[in-house]
Write a protein that holds these residues in place. Structure first.
Motif, mmCIF file in Angstrom:
data_model
loop_
_atom_site.group_PDB
_atom_site.id
_atom_site.type_symbol
_atom_site.label_atom_id
_atom_site.label_comp_id
_atom_site.label_asym_id
_atom_site.label_seq_id
_atom_site.Cartn_x
_atom_site.Cartn_y
_atom_site.Cartn_z
ATOM 1 N N THR A 1 0.844 -1.192 0.000
ATOM 2 C CA THR A 1 0.000 0.000 0.000
ATOM 3 C C THR A 1 0.881 1.245 0.000
ATOM 4 O O THR A 1 1.648 1.445 0.947
ATOM 5 N N PRO A 2 0.807 2.078 -1.034
ATOM 6 C CA PRO A 2 1.504 3.363 -0.992
ATOM 7 C C PRO A 2 0.778 4.301 -0.019
ATOM 8 O O PRO A 2 -0.443 4.472 -0.115
ATOM 9 N N ILE A 3 1.519 4.857 0.936
ATOM 10 C CA ILE A 3 0.896 5.757 1.910
ATOM 11 C C ILE A 3 1.450 7.167 1.733
ATOM 12 O O ILE A 3 2.649 7.371 1.572
ATOM 13 N N ILE A 4 0.564 8.140 1.762
ATOM 14 C CA ILE A 4 0.934 9.544 1.612
ATOM 15 C C ILE A 4 1.047 10.161 3.002
ATOM 16 O O ILE A 4 0.061 10.239 3.740
ATOM 17 N N CYS A 5 2.264 10.561 3.342
ATOM 18 C CA CYS A 5 2.557 11.077 4.679
ATOM 19 C C CYS A 5 2.703 12.603 4.656
ATOM 20 O O CYS A 5 2.746 13.227 3.594
ATOM 21 N N ASP A 6 2.807 13.193 5.840
ATOM 22 C CA ASP A 6 2.940 14.646 5.927
ATOM 23 C C ASP A 6 4.178 15.155 5.195
ATOM 24 O O ASP A 6 4.165 16.241 4.615
ATOM 25 N N ARG A 7 5.244 14.376 5.216
ATOM 26 C CA ARG A 7 6.495 14.801 4.588
ATOM 27 C C ARG A 7 6.708 14.180 3.205
ATOM 28 O O ARG A 7 7.795 14.308 2.642
ATOM 29 N N SER A 8 5.697 13.545 2.671
ATOM 30 C CA SER A 8 5.825 12.939 1.348
ATOM 31 C C SER A 8 6.040 14.013 0.285
ATOM 32 O O SER A 8 5.317 15.012 0.241
ATOM 33 N N GLU A 9 7.038 13.794 -0.572
ATOM 34 C CA GLU A 9 7.273 14.706 -1.685
ATOM 35 C C GLU A 9 6.536 14.267 -2.935
ATOM 36 O O GLU A 9 6.402 15.043 -3.873
ATOM 37 N N ARG A 10 6.088 13.028 -2.971
ATOM 38 C CA ARG A 10 5.271 12.544 -4.081
ATOM 39 C C ARG A 10 3.929 12.088 -3.527
ATOM 40 O O ARG A 10 3.852 11.221 -2.664
ATOM 41 N N LYS A 11 2.874 12.677 -4.063
ATOM 42 C CA LYS A 11 1.541 12.371 -3.564
ATOM 43 C C LYS A 11 0.641 11.724 -4.622
ATOM 44 O O LYS A 11 -0.492 11.363 -4.336
ATOM 45 N N VAL A 12 1.152 11.585 -5.851
ATOM 46 C CA VAL A 12 0.399 10.962 -6.935
ATOM 47 C C VAL A 12 1.242 9.837 -7.522
ATOM 48 O O VAL A 12 2.442 10.016 -7.761
ATOM 49 N N ILE A 13 0.656 8.681 -7.755
ATOM 50 C CA ILE A 13 1.390 7.546 -8.317
ATOM 51 C C ILE A 13 0.681 7.028 -9.548
ATOM 52 O O ILE A 13 -0.523 7.248 -9.749
ATOM 53 N N ASN A 14 1.431 6.337 -10.391
ATOM 54 C CA ASN A 14 0.900 5.722 -11.606
ATOM 55 C C ASN A 14 0.633 4.248 -11.319
ATOM 56 O O ASN A 14 1.510 3.393 -11.501
ATOM 57 N N THR A 15 -0.561 3.957 -10.863
ATOM 58 C CA THR A 15 -0.904 2.592 -10.445
ATOM 59 C C THR A 15 -0.784 1.601 -11.597
ATOM 60 O O THR A 15 -0.317 0.474 -11.409
ATOM 61 N N GLU A 16 -1.182 2.018 -12.797
ATOM 62 C CA GLU A 16 -1.128 1.113 -13.948
ATOM 63 C C GLU A 16 0.312 0.694 -14.243
ATOM 64 O O GLU A 16 0.579 -0.476 -14.492
ATOM 65 N N ARG A 17 1.233 1.646 -14.199
ATOM 66 C CA ARG A 17 2.642 1.310 -14.446
ATOM 67 C C ARG A 17 3.185 0.418 -13.335
ATOM 68 O O ARG A 17 3.905 -0.544 -13.595
#
Length: 234
Positions: free
Chosen positions: A106-122
């Motif tokens: 599971t990709p989790i988006i944290c307070d300090r995350s610099e990437r908040k969008v992912i390419n699930t299909e890739r």
């Protein structure tokens, strides 16, 4: 053994055809022909031995000769990992974790995350390719990205850990693990979890753990955690 994938087949399937892209790869690239044997999995633990009955690069058709099914693991490894700023580093983690034997990510988006969008299909394609290349029969599950706050609210069965870099009382992950258990491990972003996030995890009964004496990148920490769990269960 070269492994192919078809998610629609099961123990009652007698014949099936690959899609156009896979058919072209089988016939044009691999130069397979009528009566050649192909091994196929559905990602659910089955290994099907099949024979080509129509060697068409538009619709390669096979019949199932026999199959066997692997027993599922007695444990379940779920890593919740913050996506890295550079996509290729997270993709490397997905590939290697699949090869090692992870079950769920599971990709989790944290307070300090610099990437908040992912390419699930890739990401799905990378996991599938790694499963086939490593001759694994179970396809890991990739969940949609979710915020840390929402993930912590979910009930995770088994032993739950949070790996962070703060100087607090922590066990080593290796010493805290038990065989044949469901395991969930939280791995934070490049800047680590915030104090508030760590506190939230502890309130949710996550056990704080260390992954070693050095400071690890996110993707390295995730691989160390993955291998530790697999090693304990070998």
């Amino acid at each position: 053994m070269q492994l192919f994938y078809n998610p629609t087949i099961n123990e009652t399937t007698e014949n099936f055809s690959f899609d156009k892209e896979e058919s072209k790869h089988i016939i044009k690239v691999l130069r397979k022909k009528d009566s050649d044997i192909l091994y196929v999995t559905n990602g659910l633990g089955h290994l099907f031995k099949t024979e080509i009955t129509l060697a068409s690069d538009n619709k390669c058709t096979v019949k199932i000769i026999s199959f066997e099914k692997s027993a599922p693991s007695k444990f379940h490894l779920h890593l919740a990992v913050a996506p890295t700023k550079m996509n290729d580093r997270f993709e490397w983690f997905l590939e290697k974790a699949t090869e090692i034997g992870i079950h769920e990510i599971t990709p989790i988006i944290c307070d300090r995350s610099e990437r908040k969008v992912i390419n699930t299909e890739r990401f799905d394609k990378i996991i599938l390719t790694a499963m086939k290349q490593s001759n694994a029969l179970f396809l890991p599950k990739l969940n949609d990205a979710i915020s840390f706050k929402e993930f912590i609210k979910q009930k995770q069965e088994g032993l739950n850990f949070i790996a962070h870099c703060e100087e607090t009382n922590k066990k080593t992950l290796k010493s805290a693990l038990e065989a044949n258990q469901n395991i969930t491990v939280l791995i934070g972003p490049e800047g680590d979890f915030t104090d508030k996030e760590i506190e939230s995890a502890l309130d949710a009964n996550y056990i704080p753990v260390s992954l070693g004496n050095t400071r690890l990148r996110t993707e390295t920490a995730a691989i160390v955690a993955c291998h530790s769990v697999i090693f304990v269960n070998e």
